[in-house]
Design a protein around this motif. Structure first.
Motif, PDB file in Angstrom:
ATOM      1  N   ALA A  13      36.526  53.810 -11.430  1.00 20.87           N
ATOM      2  CA  ALA A  13      37.362  53.527 -12.598  1.00 20.87           C
ATOM      3  C   ALA A  13      38.604  52.762 -12.147  1.00 20.87           C
ATOM      4  N   LEU A  14      38.968  51.751 -12.919  1.00 18.74           N
ATOM      5  CA  LEU A  14      40.174  50.962 -12.677  1.00 18.74           C
ATOM      6  C   LEU A  14      41.038  51.051 -13.930  1.00 18.74           C
ATOM      7  N   SER A  15      42.297  51.441 -13.761  1.00 24.07           N
ATOM      8  CA  SER A  15      43.133  51.661 -14.935  1.00 24.07           C
ATOM      9  C   SER A  15      44.573  51.232 -14.666  1.00 24.07           C
ATOM     10  N   LYS A  16      45.302  50.996 -15.774  1.00 22.88           N
ATOM     11  CA  LYS A  16      46.727  50.634 -15.688  1.00 22.88           C
ATOM     12  C   LYS A  16      47.420  51.016 -16.978  1.00 22.88           C
ATOM     13  N   GLU A  17      48.664  51.479 -16.825  1.00 19.39           N
ATOM     14  CA  GLU A  17      49.495  51.793 -17.975  1.00 19.39           C
ATOM     15  C   GLU A  17      50.544  50.686 -18.171  1.00 19.39           C
ATOM     16  N   PHE A  18      50.675  50.255 -19.411  1.00 16.89           N
ATOM     17  CA  PHE A  18      51.690  49.267 -19.768  1.00 16.89           C
ATOM     18  C   PHE A  18      52.749  49.981 -20.622  1.00 16.89           C
ATOM     19  N   ARG A  19      53.963  50.050 -20.090  1.00 16.03           N
ATOM     20  CA  ARG A  19      55.040  50.684 -20.834  1.00 16.03           C
ATOM     21  C   ARG A  19      55.579  49.701 -21.873  1.00 16.03           C
ATOM     22  N   VAL A  20      55.539  50.104 -23.148  1.00 12.51           N
ATOM     23  CA  VAL A  20      56.027  49.251 -24.236  1.00 12.51           C
ATOM     24  C   VAL A  20      57.479  49.585 -24.539  1.00 12.51           C
ATOM     25  N   LYS A  21      57.743  50.843 -24.823  1.00 15.34           N
ATOM     26  CA  LYS A  21      59.096  51.345 -24.993  1.00 15.34           C
ATOM     27  C   LYS A  21      59.176  52.682 -24.264  1.00 15.34           C
ATOM     28  N   GLU A  22      60.322  53.318 -24.362  1.00 16.40           N
ATOM     29  CA  GLU A  22      60.521  54.547 -23.608  1.00 16.40           C
ATOM     30  C   GLU A  22      59.484  55.602 -23.963  1.00 16.40           C
ATOM     31  N   ARG A  23      59.118  55.691 -25.237  1.00 17.21           N
ATOM     32  CA  ARG A  23      58.157  56.700 -25.664  1.00 17.21           C
ATOM     33  C   ARG A  23      56.836  56.099 -26.112  1.00 17.21           C
ATOM     34  N   MET A  24      56.585  54.899 -25.742  1.00 16.08           N
ATOM     35  CA  MET A  24      55.340  54.228 -26.142  1.00 16.08           C
ATOM     36  C   MET A  24      54.712  53.549 -24.928  1.00 16.08           C
ATOM     37  N   LYS A  25      53.427  53.761 -24.769  1.00 20.44           N
ATOM     38  CA  LYS A  25      52.721  53.104 -23.668  1.00 20.44           C
ATOM     39  C   LYS A  25      51.269  52.856 -24.067  1.00 20.44           C
ATOM     40  N   PHE A  26      50.684  51.872 -23.391  1.00 18.76           N
ATOM     41  CA  PHE A  26      49.301  51.490 -23.649  1.00 18.76           C
ATOM     42  C   PHE A  26      48.552  51.548 -22.322  1.00 18.76           C
ATOM     43  N   GLU A  27      47.390  52.223 -22.330  1.00 20.00           N
ATOM     44  CA  GLU A  27      46.576  52.329 -21.113  1.00 20.00           C
ATOM     45  C   GLU A  27      45.255  51.600 -21.319  1.00 20.00           C
ATOM     46  N   ILE A  28      44.886  50.811 -20.336  1.00 19.07           N
ATOM     47  CA  ILE A  28      43.584  50.150 -20.335  1.00 19.07           C
ATOM     48  C   ILE A  28      42.782  50.696 -19.157  1.00 19.07           C
ATOM     49  N   ARG A  29      41.487  50.935 -19.390  1.00 22.08           N
ATOM     50  CA  ARG A  29      40.669  51.580 -18.357  1.00 22.08           C
ATOM     51  C   ARG A  29      39.259  51.002 -18.375  1.00 22.08           C
ATOM     52  N   LEU A  30      38.767  50.665 -17.201  1.00 25.73           N
ATOM     53  CA  LEU A  30      37.406  50.175 -17.027  1.00 25.73           C
ATOM     54  C   LEU A  30      36.645  51.183 -16.169  1.00 25.73           C
ATOM     55  N   ASP A  31      35.572  51.758 -16.730  1.00 23.26           N
ATOM     56  CA  ASP A  31      34.740  52.731 -16.009  1.00 23.26           C
ATOM     57  C   ASP A  31      33.391  52.102 -15.676  1.00 23.26           C
ATOM     58  N   ALA A  32      32.909  52.395 -14.488  1.00 22.09           N
ATOM     59  CA  ALA A  32      31.581  51.932 -14.071  1.00 22.09           C
ATOM     60  C   ALA A  32      30.830  53.117 -13.471  1.00 22.09           C
ATOM     61  N   PHE A  33      29.801  53.566 -14.168  1.00 22.48           N
ATOM     62  CA  PHE A  33      28.975  54.669 -13.688  1.00 22.48           C
ATOM     63  C   PHE A  33      27.773  54.077 -12.944  1.00 22.48           C
ATOM     64  N   ASN A  34      27.469  54.657 -11.784  1.00 23.94           N
ATOM     65  CA  ASN A  34      26.517  54.035 -10.859  1.00 23.94           C
ATOM     66  C   ASN A  34      26.958  52.595 -10.617  1.00 23.94           C
ATOM     67  N   ALA A  35      28.187  52.459 -10.144  1.00 23.68           N
ATOM     68  CA  ALA A  35      28.846  51.152 -10.061  1.00 23.68           C
ATOM     69  C   ALA A  35      28.090  50.139  -9.212  1.00 23.68           C
ATOM     70  N   LEU A  36      27.401  50.593  -8.176  1.00 27.85           N
ATOM     71  CA  LEU A  36      26.666  49.689  -7.297  1.00 27.85           C
ATOM     72  C   LEU A  36      25.265  49.391  -7.817  1.00 27.85           C
ATOM     73  N   ASN A  37      24.934  49.945  -8.987  1.00 28.25           N
ATOM     74  CA  ASN A  37      23.629  49.725  -9.620  1.00 28.25           C
ATOM     75  C   ASN A  37      22.488  50.062  -8.665  1.00 28.25           C
ATOM     76  N   HIS A  38      22.636  51.192  -8.010  1.00 23.36           N
ATOM     77  CA  HIS A  38      21.645  51.640  -7.037  1.00 23.36           C
ATOM     78  C   HIS A  38      20.434  52.220  -7.762  1.00 23.36           C
ATOM     79  N   THR A  39      19.267  51.656  -7.507  1.00 22.84           N
ATOM     80  CA  THR A  39      18.039  52.165  -8.129  1.00 22.84           C
ATOM     81  C   THR A  39      17.705  53.531  -7.565  1.00 22.84           C
ATOM     82  N   GLN A  40      17.500  54.489  -8.450  1.00 24.16           N
ATOM     83  CA  GLN A  40      17.228  55.859  -8.018  1.00 24.16           C
ATOM     84  C   GLN A  40      16.001  56.390  -8.743  1.00 24.16           C
TER      85      GLN A  40
END
Length: 357
Positions: free
Chosen positions: A279-306
């Motif tokens: 997972a790769l994520s980051k928080e963007f602070r907008v104001k003191e009490r406001m923030k926006f988080e963006i997150r990218l999740d990858a399950f079985n990220a290497l696409n390993h055949t199982q």
């Protein structure tokens, strides 16, 4: 029916552990953990015909005019051969099952410091017993045996996983720039993940023989039927060939008079779980009490055949035979005996955003 004279189900648990502080703010934890369960409840059918009853000359129906030569085809109906006639199946609950578990459990934990949290744990274990579940069924594979339960069913339990290795981490990525404007977008990213390597599930081979009577190869009914004959080591149960996960020449069908002792349980395993989730994520602070988080999740990220499921149902041409009629191949029977018939999920990605205020 219940065994009122039986012993009280008892479970003993024991463990011994040590902890040691390592450099880099890490702690090593190592433990032996074990359990012993005795007199656990099981359920068996005490009103099934005896093994071989359907083949005995005294139990044949003299009014049956069929010309079939199949053993048991002319036998009396099941209800005539039961020990307690006038009753159907009688499930007898008794405290006769047992199991034992032994494990070495180790972990290294590094608390969150200097932008990194890290955890590594490994368990090496074995669990043996006669029944996986409390009060199992009376006539499926691995059902409590009415003659010698330990001989028929003692072995690794279904949930045994010899190796269980896990890594988890949270890492604050280094600053990409000292520029304030660019840093708003490029700095402050966090990478986290989980890696898992876990021993695969067990495989059990079933043997189907066409053209049998209702008494099968055991001469009884309402109990577990015959088991496949194990001629040699079939291998681990996993290989790189999707159509040959084990040695299919290692099996044969039993002969008449089976007591369901031809092979044990859980002697092969399917492929292990071997997967990275990131997972790769980051928080963007907008104001003191406001923030926006963006997150990218990858399950079985290497696409390993199982590989996961395997066709373990062999159909034999006859009694006491090594000829299997449903073998897998790469052209006409892709999912036949010995072939992979399912896989674990491929890489799955999701992008999400969250606004807090």
């Amino acid at each position: 029916a219940f065994d009122r004279q039986g012993k009280v189900p008892t479970t003993y648990a024991y463990n011994l552990g040590i902890q040691y502080k390592l450099p880099f703010d890490a702690v090593l934890d190592m433990s032996y953990v074990g359990t012993s369960a005795q007199h656990q409840l099981q359920r068996r059918n005490i009103n099934a015909p005896a093994y071989g009853a359907g083949f005995a000359a005294a139990n044949q129906d003299v009014t049956n005019n069929t010309t079939s030569t199949i053993q048991g085809a002319k036998a009396l109906p099941v209800d005539f051969l039961r020990p307690y006639q006038g009753f159907g199946n009688i499930s007898y609950i008794e405290p006769s099952s047992s199991s034992n578990y032994h494990s070495l459990q180790t972990s290294v934990q590094r608390r969150y410091t200097k932008g990194l949290l890290l955890g590594v744990n490994y368990t090496w274990s074995k669990v043996l017993g006669t029944q996986t579940n409390d009060l199992p069924g009376i006539n499926g594979f691995g059902a409590p045996h009415i003659l010698d339960q330990r001989r028929a069913n003692y072995g690794p339990l279904d949930f045994d996983r010899t190796h269980n290795f896990n890594v988890n981490f949270v890492w604050d990525l280094p600053r990409a720039t000292e520029n304030t404007s660019l840093g708003y977008a490029l700095n402050g990213w966090q990478l986290s993940g989980i890696y898992r390597w876990v021993s695969g599930e067990f495989l059990n081979v079933g043997a189907t023989v066409n053209g049998l009577s209702t008494y099968g190869l055991t001469g009884t009914s309402q109990l577990e039927g015959h088991r496949v004959v194990l001629l040699k080591n079939p291998g681990s149960g996993r290989s790189s060939d999707p159509y040959r996960q084990f040695d299919v020449t290692a099996f044969a069908s039993p002969n008449y008079g089976s007591f369901s002792y031809e092979s044990g349980r859980n002697f092969m395993r399917t492929h292990p779980i071997n997967s990275w989730d990131l997972a790769l994520s980051k928080e963007f602070r907008v104001k003191e009490r406001m923030k926006f988080e963006i997150r990218l999740d990858a399950f079985n990220a290497l696409n390993h055949t199982q590989f996961n499921g395997v066709n373990t149902g062999a159909t034999f041409s006859g009694v006491n035979s090594t000829t299997i009629t449903n073998l897998a191949n790469s052209t006409t029977n892709l999912t036949g005996f010995g072939a992979v018939n399912s896989v674990r999920p491929p890489r799955t990605m999701q992008l999400s955003g969250r606004f807090e205020f």
